[in-house]
Scaffold this active site. Structure first.
Site, PDB file in Angstrom:
ATOM      1  N   GLY A 144       0.840  -1.182   0.000  1.00  0.00           N
ATOM      2  CA  GLY A 144       0.000   0.000   0.000  1.00  0.00           C
ATOM      3  C   GLY A 144       0.880   1.237   0.000  1.00  0.00           C
ATOM      4  O   GLY A 144       2.026   1.194   0.450  1.00  0.00           O
ATOM      5  N   GLN A 197       3.046  10.078   1.231  1.00  0.00           N
ATOM      6  CA  GLN A 197       4.360   9.430   1.246  1.00  0.00           C
ATOM      7  C   GLN A 197       5.224   9.830   0.045  1.00  0.00           C
ATOM      8  O   GLN A 197       6.441   9.664   0.077  1.00  0.00           O
ATOM      9  CB  GLN A 197       4.211   7.905   1.283  1.00  0.00           C
ATOM     10  CG  GLN A 197       3.637   7.397   2.594  1.00  0.00           C
ATOM     11  CD  GLN A 197       3.562   5.880   2.610  1.00  0.00           C
ATOM     12  OE1 GLN A 197       2.593   5.307   2.128  1.00  0.00           O
ATOM     13  NE2 GLN A 197       4.576   5.235   3.147  1.00  0.00           N
ATOM     14  N   CYS A 239       6.408  -0.054   7.072  1.00  0.00           N
ATOM     15  CA  CYS A 239       5.960   1.095   6.286  1.00  0.00           C
ATOM     16  C   CYS A 239       7.131   1.585   5.447  1.00  0.00           C
ATOM     17  O   CYS A 239       8.259   1.646   5.949  1.00  0.00           O
ATOM     18  CB  CYS A 239       5.483   2.200   7.228  1.00  0.00           C
ATOM     19  SG  CYS A 239       4.956   3.691   6.372  1.00  0.00           S
ATOM     20  N   LEU A 240       6.862   1.931   4.197  1.00  0.00           N
ATOM     21  CA  LEU A 240       7.945   2.383   3.321  1.00  0.00           C
ATOM     22  C   LEU A 240       8.534   3.711   3.811  1.00  0.00           C
ATOM     23  O   LEU A 240       9.647   4.058   3.447  1.00  0.00           O
ATOM     24  CB  LEU A 240       7.441   2.507   1.880  1.00  0.00           C
ATOM     25  CG  LEU A 240       6.956   1.181   1.250  1.00  0.00           C
ATOM     26  CD1 LEU A 240       6.460   1.408  -0.160  1.00  0.00           C
ATOM     27  CD2 LEU A 240       8.035   0.114   1.284  1.00  0.00           C
ATOM     28  N   HIS A 290      -4.037   1.158   7.864  1.00  0.00           N
ATOM     29  CA  HIS A 290      -2.671   1.702   7.887  1.00  0.00           C
ATOM     30  C   HIS A 290      -2.572   2.912   6.940  1.00  0.00           C
ATOM     31  O   HIS A 290      -2.061   3.967   7.322  1.00  0.00           O
ATOM     32  CB  HIS A 290      -1.678   0.596   7.482  1.00  0.00           C
ATOM     33  CG  HIS A 290      -0.255   1.046   7.362  1.00  0.00           C
ATOM     34  ND1 HIS A 290       0.740   0.620   8.215  1.00  0.00           N
ATOM     35  CD2 HIS A 290       0.346   1.903   6.493  1.00  0.00           C
ATOM     36  CE1 HIS A 290       1.883   1.203   7.863  1.00  0.00           C
ATOM     37  NE2 HIS A 290       1.677   1.971   6.829  1.00  0.00           N
ATOM     38  N   GLU A 291      -3.079   2.747   5.714  1.00  0.00           N
ATOM     39  CA  GLU A 291      -2.988   3.829   4.729  1.00  0.00           C
ATOM     40  C   GLU A 291      -3.887   5.009   5.117  1.00  0.00           C
ATOM     41  O   GLU A 291      -3.533   6.169   4.923  1.00  0.00           O
ATOM     42  CB  GLU A 291      -3.358   3.325   3.334  1.00  0.00           C
ATOM     43  CG  GLU A 291      -2.505   2.166   2.808  1.00  0.00           C
ATOM     44  CD  GLU A 291      -1.014   2.402   2.893  1.00  0.00           C
ATOM     45  OE1 GLU A 291      -0.571   3.564   2.828  1.00  0.00           O
ATOM     46  OE2 GLU A 291      -0.277   1.416   3.063  1.00  0.00           O
ATOM     47  N   HIS A 341      -2.234   7.338   7.327  1.00  0.00           N
ATOM     48  CA  HIS A 341      -1.306   8.249   6.643  1.00  0.00           C
ATOM     49  C   HIS A 341      -2.001   9.552   6.240  1.00  0.00           C
ATOM     50  O   HIS A 341      -1.393  10.616   6.250  1.00  0.00           O
ATOM     51  CB  HIS A 341      -0.745   7.598   5.373  1.00  0.00           C
ATOM     52  CG  HIS A 341       0.472   6.752   5.601  1.00  0.00           C
ATOM     53  ND1 HIS A 341       1.648   7.263   6.101  1.00  0.00           N
ATOM     54  CD2 HIS A 341       0.698   5.432   5.388  1.00  0.00           C
ATOM     55  CE1 HIS A 341       2.554   6.284   6.178  1.00  0.00           C
ATOM     56  NE2 HIS A 341       1.996   5.155   5.757  1.00  0.00           N
TER      57      HIS A 341
HETATM   58 CO    CO Z   1       2.848   3.278   5.657  1.00  0.00          CO
END
Ligand code: CO
Length: 176
Positions: free
Chosen positions: A46, A51, A99-100, A142-143, A146
């Protein structure tokens, strides 16, 4: 294919609440394409627009593509524009997240296992879904976080969070 740079924890954009996205904006198609390219390149499931530095209410998910064998573009690509988490319920479930934007850290995060959601897709169609479960519900939450300036590490216990932040500081310094 355009892989964009991913912002790392500490960047103020990741702490900001995202503004509504305009589903009719033709630019959105390019952004979404780039977001999938960026997500696959970094072996993610995701990716949220903040991000890549865009503070708009948009994220993409492909939670079941085969990352190990690199068969990119299998699974189902989903685009969530102006998503709403209507309700989170069921039982609390711990699941190891990464998480990236949070390099190398993986920690168990507690979330509800069932959600009701609302979103608009890339064609401008509005969707309402109830009883979403499994990894899709996990990644959505999770997204969605963000878009509200929340990272998964913010959901850890205070002690764990302190430990992780120290670890993260070291990791980020080593990257620079
Ligand atoms: Co993330």
């Amino acid at each position: 294919m355009a892989v964009r740079d991913i912002l790392i924890c500490g960047d103020p954009v990741l702490k900001r609440k995202a503004a509504p996205a305009d589903p009719t904006d033709p630019e959105l198609k390019t952004i979404v394409k780039d977001m999938f390219d960026t997500m696959y390149e970094n072996r993610g499931v995701g990716l949220a627009a903040p991000q890549i530095g865009l503070s708009i209410s948009l994220f993409v998910i492909n939670h079941d593509w085969n990352r190990d064998e690199g068969k990119e573009k299998d699974g189902v690509e989903e685009v969530f524009i102006n998503p709403k988490l209507l309700k989170a319920y069921g039982k609390d479930e711990g699941y190891e997240e990464g998480c990236l934007s949070v390099p190398e850290i993986h920690e168990k995060v507690q979330r509800k296992d069932t959600i009701d959601i609302e979103y608009t897709d890339l064609k401008g169609k509005k969707h309402t879904e109830t009883g979403v479960t499994g990894l899709r519900a996990r990644v959505f939450q999770h997204e969605y976080d963000h878009l509200h300036g929340i990272l998964f590490i913010d959901r850890l216990s205070p002690v764990k969070k302190m430990f992780v932040k120290k670890e993260l500081k070291r990791i980020i310094e080593e990257m620079e």
